[in-house]
Design a protein around this motif. Structure first.
Motif, short mmCIF file in Angstrom:
data_model
loop_
_atom_site.label_atom_id
_atom_site.label_comp_id
_atom_site.label_asym_id
_atom_site.label_seq_id
_atom_site.Cartn_x
_atom_site.Cartn_y
_atom_site.Cartn_z
N TRP A 150 72.68 -33.61 -9.54
CA TRP A 150 73.45 -32.31 -9.62
C TRP A 150 74.84 -32.13 -8.87
CZ3 TRP A 150 71.84 -30.62 -14.06
CH2 TRP A 150 70.40 -30.76 -14.27
N ASN A 151 74.60 -32.71 -7.67
CA ASN A 151 75.73 -32.73 -6.89
C ASN A 151 76.87 -33.79 -6.87
OD1 ASN A 151 74.54 -30.18 -5.36
ND2 ASN A 151 72.86 -31.94 -4.88
N GLY A 152 76.52 -34.56 -7.74
CA GLY A 152 77.72 -35.65 -8.10
C GLY A 152 78.01 -35.88 -9.31
N GLU A 153 78.27 -37.02 -9.68
CA GLU A 153 78.62 -37.32 -11.33
C GLU A 153 77.45 -37.31 -11.95
OE1 GLU A 153 82.22 -39.84 -12.55
OE2 GLU A 153 80.59 -40.78 -13.53
N VAL A 181 77.06 -27.35 -16.86
CA VAL A 181 77.80 -28.54 -16.57
C VAL A 181 78.77 -28.86 -17.60
CG1 VAL A 181 77.23 -31.02 -16.75
CG2 VAL A 181 75.51 -29.67 -15.85
N GLU A 182 79.91 -28.88 -17.16
CA GLU A 182 81.08 -29.35 -17.68
C GLU A 182 81.53 -30.73 -17.68
OE1 GLU A 182 84.92 -27.42 -17.10
OE2 GLU A 182 85.36 -27.38 -19.31
N ASN A 183 81.21 -31.56 -18.81
CA ASN A 183 81.45 -32.93 -18.73
C ASN A 183 80.37 -33.56 -17.92
OD1 ASN A 183 83.41 -33.02 -20.84
ND2 ASN A 183 85.18 -32.65 -19.49
N LYS A 184 80.87 -34.08 -16.64
CA LYS A 184 80.03 -34.76 -15.84
C LYS A 184 79.68 -33.94 -14.49
CE LYS A 184 80.67 -39.39 -17.85
NZ LYS A 184 80.45 -40.66 -17.65
N PRO A 194 74.74 -27.68 -1.73
CA PRO A 194 74.44 -28.34 -2.71
C PRO A 194 73.07 -27.62 -3.36
CG PRO A 194 73.69 -29.37 -0.70
CD PRO A 194 74.66 -28.20 -0.36
N ILE A 195 72.99 -28.00 -4.63
CA ILE A 195 71.89 -27.64 -5.38
C ILE A 195 70.59 -28.46 -5.25
CG2 ILE A 195 70.73 -27.65 -7.80
CD1 ILE A 195 73.76 -26.99 -8.79
#
Ligand code: NG6
Ligand code: CA
Length: 515
Positions: A150-153, A181-184, A194-195
């Motif tokens: 969730w906190n990265g790509e 989530v938009e794209n990645k 952070p999630i």
């Protein structure tokens, strides 16, 4: 001699002029009509066979009904499963979800069920030259074996399996994380906050619906009593991600806005838009302007909001003069449910509106209302307005049908179940598939045959869906056989009187399962 020379030159000139005119007119008609139609799939969530006006619903849905008036209404169309994840999986991959374990309703932190390298419907569209997008509910898992980052790509998402653009809610409105989530990437995430997501244990200090019901704007009825976000408690616990949290009331507006941008982004290339609405899944929390407007509670209001969504899409097609050569499909991922875990008064206020029409069961069920769904196809260029078709159709065949129409080959070792039913989709074949498989909860598979017989194998299971929805499962300790044209509500079990038909359908089902 001079004359002959002149004549030859004149002939050559004339030839060149004609050639130029031909070339120009070709280019012009290319520009006027793109070679392939645009395709929009409006994939609704939990809309039942009787939920929209064109199918007898009492809540006004003029925009949805417009699709039937201007296109084809299908009387015998089915989702592959009575829940969301497997229906979507099968529709996008061309393989029935029950062929492997682990493709039931996915938790919000599930790994991607469809991985890179997998043949998919959007990948076929891409190869045929379409630009593709998914906007709305995903619910097919994200990320590799360790789940979504969730906190990265975020790997193994829609962009890896055939979509050029994605704007999604990762699973459902009632599951954490409650972010887009938009794209990645998670939209609007502040990495300093952070999630963290956990489906077993509480994380973070947000209150839960179980401990603090007084904080809720809508009470839960079963499940759904973990982390509270936007006054609604969810399935699963979530910490962090404050700046990225969604407001449920804005889902429809945002999905419409993103859809319009995508449709209008580029005129020359045909597009494929998979618009997977959150409506009318729980929590039903439509925008304030729809709340209280239907008289049927928030479930009815969510139907009004869904109709508005469809209206906006059709309006934009009209405005851009795309209507004539755009295929718009409207359908649903599974049948209807009233109480699906929140006290939104759906049961109390449904009155004479019958989400399941004359069918038995509902979402989760082996009875018809589990998977028989409304479906309309509008394509003014090629479909007679106001057509009605009794043809048997399953969403498993979308992929093979579009592949056939677009003359694209595809990996049939992966997409083992999809077939080309194009003529059914455009209303020319009024008979449809030979038969189709329906998946209910607990992995129960039924079989519907073109001649109207339906078989549900004996299954040791409860009469009602175990978690308080009031829906009949359709399970019985004995084999069941129904003749749907005379008995839509599946009330008369013919299995004992027609053992030869039971044997035949059982064999058909087994053949497909073994495939
Ligand atoms: C069930 C949820 C229900 C809904 C469903 C998935 C409970 C008690 N019920 O487990 O509310 O989320 O899963 O719906 O948690 S679907 O349309 O996405 O398949
Ligand atoms: Ca659903």
């Amino acid at each position: 001699k001079f004359c002959r020379g002149f004549y030859r030159i004149a002939k050559q000139c004339l030839f060149l002029v004609i050639l130029a005119i031909l070339l120009l007119s070709c280019r012009k008609s290319d520009q006027e009509t793109p070679p392939f139609p645009n395709v929009i799939l409006i994939y609704t969530d939990d809309i039942g066979y009787g939920d929209v006006g064109a199918y007898g619903g009492l809540i006004p849905t003029p925009n949805i009904d417009r699709l039937a008036k201007e296109g084809l209404l299908m009387e015998n169309a089915y989702a592959t499963s009575a829940t969301c994840t497997p229906s979507r999986y099968a529709m996008l991959t061309g393989e029935y979800a029950w062929r492997a374990q682990g493709r039931g309703v996915a938790p919000g932190d599930a790994s991607a069920l469809i991985r890179k390298g997998r043949e998919t419907w959007p990948a076929i569209m891409q190869r045929a030259g379409y630009r593709t997008a998914v906007i709305g509910k995903w619910h097919l898992g994200l990320g590799g074996d360790d789940g979504p980052e969730w906190n990265g790509e975020i790997s193994h998402g829609p962009l890896d399996i055939g979509f050029d653009y994605a704007f999604i809610i990762p699973s459902t409105g009632d599951r954490v994380p409650t972010v887009y989530v938009e794209n990645k990437h998670v939209l609007n995430l502040d990495l300093k906050d952070p999630i963290e997501v956990n489906y077993q244990n509480k994380v973070g200090d947000r209150p839960t619906g179980k401990d603090h019901p007084e904080l809720l704007k809508m009470m839960w009825s079963h499940g759904h009593n973990h982390t509270i976000v936007n006054g609604i408690s969810r399935i699963g616990y979530m910490a962090g991600g404050e700046s990225a949290l969604w407001r449920d009331e804005d889902f429809a507006d945002i999905f419409v806005e993103k859809s319009i941008s995508f449709i209008e982004e580029e005129e020359e290339i045909p597009f494929f838009l998979f618009l997977a609405t959150h409506d009318i899944h729980v929590p039903r929390m439509p925008h304030e302007r729809f709340q209280g407007k239907s008289g049927y509670g928030y479930r009815g209001d969510a139907i009004l909001q869904l109709d508005w969504t469809v209206g906006e899409i059709l309006r934009v097609l009209d405005k851009n003069e795309f209507t004539e050569n755009t295929i718009v499909v409207f359908t649903s991922d599974n049948g209807p449910v009233l109480d699906d875990g929140y006290e939104d008064l759906a049961e109390k206020l449904t009155g004479d509106h019958k989400p399941w029409a004359n069918l038995s069961g509902g979402k989760y069920s082996a009875f018809e209302a589990g998977t028989k769904i409304p479906m309309m196809v509008r394509w003014p260029k090629n479909i007679q307005p106001g057509s009605i078709s009794p043809a048997l159709f399953s969403q498993i065949d979308f992929m093979g049908s579009f592949a056939g129409y677009l003359a694209q080959s595809y990996n049939q070792n992966q997409a083992v179940d999809t077939r080309d039913s194009w003529e059914v989709l455009i209303g020319r074949d009024k008979e449809g598939m030979e038969g189709l498989v329906q998946e209910a909860i607990q992995g129960v598979l039924g079989y519907v045959s073109q001649d109207g017989y339906k078989f549900i194998p004996a299954h040791q299971g409860p009469e009602f869906v175990p978690w308080g929805t009031g829906i009949k499962t359709g399970f019985s300790q004995e084999d069941q056989l129904f003749y749907l044209p005379d008995d839509q509500s599946e009330s008369e079990n013919l299995a004992k009187n027609k053992p030869e038909i039971v044997t035949a359908l059982k064999r058909k089902l087994e053949e497909i399962v073994r495939n």
